[in-house]
Design a protein around this motif. Structure first.
Motif, short mmCIF file in Angstrom:
data_model
loop_
_atom_site.label_atom_id
_atom_site.label_comp_id
_atom_site.label_asym_id
_atom_site.label_seq_id
_atom_site.Cartn_x
_atom_site.Cartn_y
_atom_site.Cartn_z
N ARG A 30 -20.14 47.53 -54.06
CA ARG A 30 -21.42 48.10 -54.48
C ARG A 30 -22.23 47.08 -55.28
NH1 ARG A 30 -19.25 52.35 -56.47
NH2 ARG A 30 -19.30 51.68 -58.64
N ALA A 31 -21.57 46.32 -56.16
CA ALA A 31 -22.25 45.30 -56.95
C ALA A 31 -22.74 44.16 -56.07
CB ALA A 31 -21.32 44.77 -58.04
N SER B 90 -25.84 45.37 -54.17
CA SER B 90 -26.99 45.79 -54.97
C SER B 90 -27.98 44.67 -55.25
CB SER B 90 -26.52 46.39 -56.29
OG SER B 90 -25.98 45.37 -57.12
#
Length: 54
Positions: free
Chosen positions: A40-41, A44
């Motif tokens: 997710r990081a 993003s």
């Protein structure tokens, strides 16, 4: 406490402290339960125009 004793303690226990800290960070980073958060990081920071063309 003399300078020689302080130097000995810093060189000896400081090395073990930093090695232990490094091992803990590596274990924390590569735990399987952290995979979704890492993915997710990683996704993003990319915007739509930063992705490759289809």
């Amino acid at each position: 406490m003399s300078h020689d004793l302080a130097l000995f303690l810093a060189k000896t226990f400081g090395l073990f402290y930093l090695m232990g800290f490094f091992i803990l960070i590596v274990i924390h980073t590569y735990r399987p339960s952290r995979k979704s958060a890492a993915e997710r990081a990683a996704a993003s920071i990319l915007t739509a125009e930063d992705r490759p063309c289809p």
